[in-house]
Design a protein around this motif. Sequence first.
Motif, PDB file in Angstrom:
ATOM      1  N   THR A 197       0.787  -1.257   0.031  1.00  0.00           N
ATOM      2  CA  THR A 197       0.058  -0.058  -0.144  1.00  0.00           C
ATOM      3  C   THR A 197       0.787   1.133   0.147  1.00  0.00           C
ATOM      4  O   THR A 197       0.611   2.154  -0.706  1.00  0.00           O
ATOM      5  N   LEU A 198       2.216   1.288   0.681  1.00  0.00           N
ATOM      6  CA  LEU A 198       2.867   2.440   1.019  1.00  0.00           C
ATOM      7  C   LEU A 198       3.398   2.602  -0.636  1.00  0.00           C
ATOM      8  O   LEU A 198       3.693   4.017  -1.138  1.00  0.00           O
ATOM      9  N   ILE A 199       3.939   1.766  -1.272  1.00  0.00           N
ATOM     10  CA  ILE A 199       4.647   1.982  -2.529  1.00  0.00           C
ATOM     11  C   ILE A 199       3.455   2.329  -3.554  1.00  0.00           C
ATOM     12  O   ILE A 199       3.988   3.441  -4.334  1.00  0.00           O
ATOM     13  N   ILE A 200       2.092   1.867  -3.354  1.00  0.00           N
ATOM     14  CA  ILE A 200       1.390   2.434  -4.505  1.00  0.00           C
ATOM     15  C   ILE A 200       0.840   3.785  -4.090  1.00  0.00           C
ATOM     16  O   ILE A 200       0.667   4.616  -5.231  1.00  0.00           O
ATOM     17  N   VAL A 201       0.729   4.133  -2.926  1.00  0.00           N
ATOM     18  CA  VAL A 201       0.407   5.467  -2.400  1.00  0.00           C
ATOM     19  C   VAL A 201       1.378   6.412  -2.943  1.00  0.00           C
ATOM     20  O   VAL A 201       1.304   7.591  -3.391  1.00  0.00           O
ATOM     21  N   PHE A 202       2.769   6.115  -2.693  1.00  0.00           N
ATOM     22  CA  PHE A 202       3.923   6.765  -3.135  1.00  0.00           C
ATOM     23  C   PHE A 202       4.033   7.185  -4.511  1.00  0.00           C
ATOM     24  O   PHE A 202       4.259   8.193  -4.916  1.00  0.00           O
ATOM     25  N   ALA A 203       3.708   6.173  -5.378  1.00  0.00           N
ATOM     26  CA  ALA A 203       3.729   6.198  -6.732  1.00  0.00           C
ATOM     27  C   ALA A 203       2.482   7.271  -7.157  1.00  0.00           C
ATOM     28  O   ALA A 203       3.055   8.232  -7.999  1.00  0.00           O
ATOM     29  N   ALA A 204       1.540   7.153  -6.690  1.00  0.00           N
ATOM     30  CA  ALA A 204       0.499   7.920  -6.952  1.00  0.00           C
ATOM     31  C   ALA A 204       0.693   9.594  -6.592  1.00  0.00           C
ATOM     32  O   ALA A 204       0.382  10.409  -7.201  1.00  0.00           O
ATOM     33  N   GLU A 205       1.454   9.619  -5.324  1.00  0.00           N
ATOM     34  CA  GLU A 205       1.776  10.865  -4.849  1.00  0.00           C
ATOM     35  C   GLU A 205       2.653  11.448  -5.951  1.00  0.00           C
ATOM     36  O   GLU A 205       2.663  12.903  -6.306  1.00  0.00           O
ATOM     37  N   ARG A 206       3.751  10.756  -6.557  1.00  0.00           N
ATOM     38  CA  ARG A 206       4.807  11.445  -7.416  1.00  0.00           C
ATOM     39  C   ARG A 206       4.183  11.649  -8.771  1.00  0.00           C
ATOM     40  O   ARG A 206       4.749  12.697  -9.395  1.00  0.00           O
ATOM     41  N   TRP A 207       3.128  10.958  -8.949  1.00  0.00           N
ATOM     42  CA  TRP A 207       2.452  11.083 -10.451  1.00  0.00           C
ATOM     43  C   TRP A 207       1.844  12.410 -10.219  1.00  0.00           C
ATOM     44  O   TRP A 207       1.872  13.407 -11.234  1.00  0.00           O
ATOM     45  N   LEU A 208       1.111  12.764  -9.099  1.00  0.00           N
ATOM     46  CA  LEU A 208       0.282  14.036  -9.039  1.00  0.00           C
ATOM     47  C   LEU A 208       1.117  15.053  -8.730  1.00  0.00           C
ATOM     48  O   LEU A 208       0.967  16.307  -9.363  1.00  0.00           O
ATOM     49  N   ALA A 209       2.281  15.046  -8.243  1.00  0.00           N
ATOM     50  CA  ALA A 209       3.315  16.060  -7.876  1.00  0.00           C
ATOM     51  C   ALA A 209       3.880  16.369  -9.237  1.00  0.00           C
ATOM     52  O   ALA A 209       4.415  17.641  -9.147  1.00  0.00           O
ATOM     53  N   HIS A 210       4.141  15.717 -10.180  1.00  0.00           N
ATOM     54  CA  HIS A 210       4.883  16.009 -11.461  1.00  0.00           C
ATOM     55  C   HIS A 210       3.829  16.032 -12.418  1.00  0.00           C
ATOM     56  O   HIS A 210       4.590  16.141 -13.673  1.00  0.00           O
ATOM     57  N   ARG A 211       2.790  16.043 -12.374  1.00  0.00           N
ATOM     58  CA  ARG A 211       1.891  15.737 -13.577  1.00  0.00           C
ATOM     59  C   ARG A 211       1.702  17.153 -14.350  1.00  0.00           C
ATOM     60  O   ARG A 211       2.234  18.354 -13.785  1.00  0.00           O
ATOM     61  N   THR A 212       1.611  17.413 -15.798  1.00  0.00           N
ATOM     62  CA  THR A 212       1.852  18.889 -16.529  1.00  0.00           C
ATOM     63  C   THR A 212       0.411  19.248 -16.447  1.00  0.00           C
ATOM     64  O   THR A 212      -0.714  18.753 -16.983  1.00  0.00           O
ATOM     65  N   PRO A 213       0.313  20.524 -16.123  1.00  0.00           N
ATOM     66  CA  PRO A 213      -0.789  21.200 -16.087  1.00  0.00           C
ATOM     67  C   PRO A 213      -1.560  21.519 -17.478  1.00  0.00           C
ATOM     68  O   PRO A 213      -0.559  21.718 -18.190  1.00  0.00           O
ATOM     69  N   LYS A 214      -2.739  21.415 -17.716  1.00  0.00           N
ATOM     70  CA  LYS A 214      -3.423  21.524 -18.946  1.00  0.00           C
ATOM     71  C   LYS A 214      -3.386  23.191 -19.336  1.00  0.00           C
ATOM     72  O   LYS A 214      -3.735  23.827 -18.281  1.00  0.00           O
ATOM     73  N   THR A 215      -3.197  23.539 -20.375  1.00  0.00           N
ATOM     74  CA  THR A 215      -3.225  25.036 -20.671  1.00  0.00           C
ATOM     75  C   THR A 215      -4.374  25.466 -21.350  1.00  0.00           C
ATOM     76  O   THR A 215      -5.032  24.624 -22.558  1.00  0.00           O
ATOM     77  N   LEU A 216      -5.341  26.227 -20.811  1.00  0.00           N
ATOM     78  CA  LEU A 216      -6.360  26.826 -21.626  1.00  0.00           C
ATOM     79  C   LEU A 216      -6.435  27.648 -22.427  1.00  0.00           C
ATOM     80  O   LEU A 216      -5.661  28.686 -22.376  1.00  0.00           O
ATOM     81  N   SER A 217      -6.782  27.405 -23.882  1.00  0.00           N
ATOM     82  CA  SER A 217      -6.779  28.452 -24.943  1.00  0.00           C
ATOM     83  C   SER A 217      -7.945  29.169 -24.712  1.00  0.00           C
ATOM     84  O   SER A 217      -8.768  29.137 -24.370  1.00  0.00           O
ATOM     85  N   ALA A 218      -7.512  30.563 -25.147  1.00  0.00           N
ATOM     86  CA  ALA A 218      -8.350  32.075 -25.079  1.00  0.00           C
ATOM     87  C   ALA A 218      -9.488  31.734 -26.232  1.00  0.00           C
ATOM     88  O   ALA A 218      -9.141  31.644 -27.253  1.00  0.00           O
TER      89      ALA A 218
END
Length: 512
Positions: free
Chosen positions: A491-512
Amino acid sequence: MFQFLNPIWFFGAAALLIPVLLHLWNIRSGKVLKVGSISLIDAASRKSSRSFKLLDIPLFILRCLLLLILALLLALPVWQKKMEVAKVKGWVIFPKETFTSTYQTFKPTIDSLTKAGYEFHYFNPGFAKSNLTKIFLNAKDSLKTPLSAPKNTQHNYWDLVKELNSKVSSTLPVYVFTPNQATYFQGSKPQVALNLHWQTYTPADSAVTYIQDAWFTPSGDVRVVQGASKPSGTTYTYSNLRAKDKANTTFNINTTEGKAQISLAGGKQEAVTVDTAVQSLIIYADNNTTDAFYLKAALQAVVQFNQRQTVVKTVSNPAQIPANTSWLFWLSDKPLSKAASKNCKNILTYQSGKPATVSSWMSNAGQFATALPDQEKVNLYKSIAANPIYISVWNDGFGNMLLGLQHSGTQRIYHYYSRFNPAWNNLVWSDAFPAWMLKLLNKPSGLDTSPYDKRVLTAQQYLPQNITQTHTAATTKPFENKSLTRYFWLTLIIVFAAERWLAHRTPKTLSA
């Protein structure tokens, strides 16, 4: 039933404050809006505001969950399962480190018990359950050794019996099979409420000769202390030999990295380094100057026999105790000074307390001594009630501790519950006084001699005291603990992987 073996780690959950503070103080900068002109905008008073908000709820939850799982993992989660008494007739237990020899010694008894429905458990911390039928894989009934225990593993059987006392019902038959050597029994004999059947045996290697210690004499010879241990007891012989004597058939002397080493010719024991240090014996007398006088005389006799480079000195101020003192004799009714004892390898300290008048004798034969000749007994007149948690070294005629050994890291502290004074006992007048101090001082400098202690105990000596009242900790059914740490790690490994993915995800850019 879900439980934790080390619940003190629940305090680790306080680390949840870290992600909370990080998210609350993660303030975003304001956006800049481009306008054509500000001439038509009325002037307004300058205001500022700060909002403490959780900006990334999923990431915050994952980080808190990560720290919480880590705290629970360190608390050692287990599933405690009660066993049905109808299916479990009893336990058969013996140590993993002596599995082969123990089974071969008691094979008929163990086989009959297991066929009758008794469960096999290792006589080791936790009492892990196993299946003997999976170990006997050969049709000739030869034993294949199970997973080997760590090298040099040696548990205190009395501590294990105390742990067993809290795990099984007082009505469950428990058959214990172990060696009977004294080295497996340390401390005070426990009191238990168990249906205990304990059988022991003397191992085949019941006699051994070894080198306990060696040092250089002032004349340049090597003084060797050779031990010979067998079931009836251990004896020591002292001999001198020249460091360059190659014709000796008993010992081998070699030089490794500039250090002289000595070993028994043809023996399996690792070579012992010859000690070159000057031994310092420091006596802090305080107000007990008479005690210090008697002790110093005995120590000087030991030095003369030992032929070791030794300095015996009496000091009147704790500040005069030098660093790296080999032995400190704290002959004071005041508590032992931590600053003075910090750099002392061995310490003998007077214990404070109310003295009681007794009519008995004292002996240095240890707690397992039985019949002693009169010449080995010393009259005892006064003593102080001892703390039973220490290892008994000297005892009175009733079996009460007079000198107890406490291990504190690499330091050994001896707690003395009498005095070196004729008003307390007859030791200082006895011819055995120097011999007692010799035995005390000649402990190995770097070698643990417990693997070479082959003394054996009788059933009267090793069997714990069985009390009639029911356990306070045990229930009517025995239980076993199944570790859940592997699931928490996953469980610790799964949560850590999910935390790393969310922390380094690329934010989406909204076009005007």
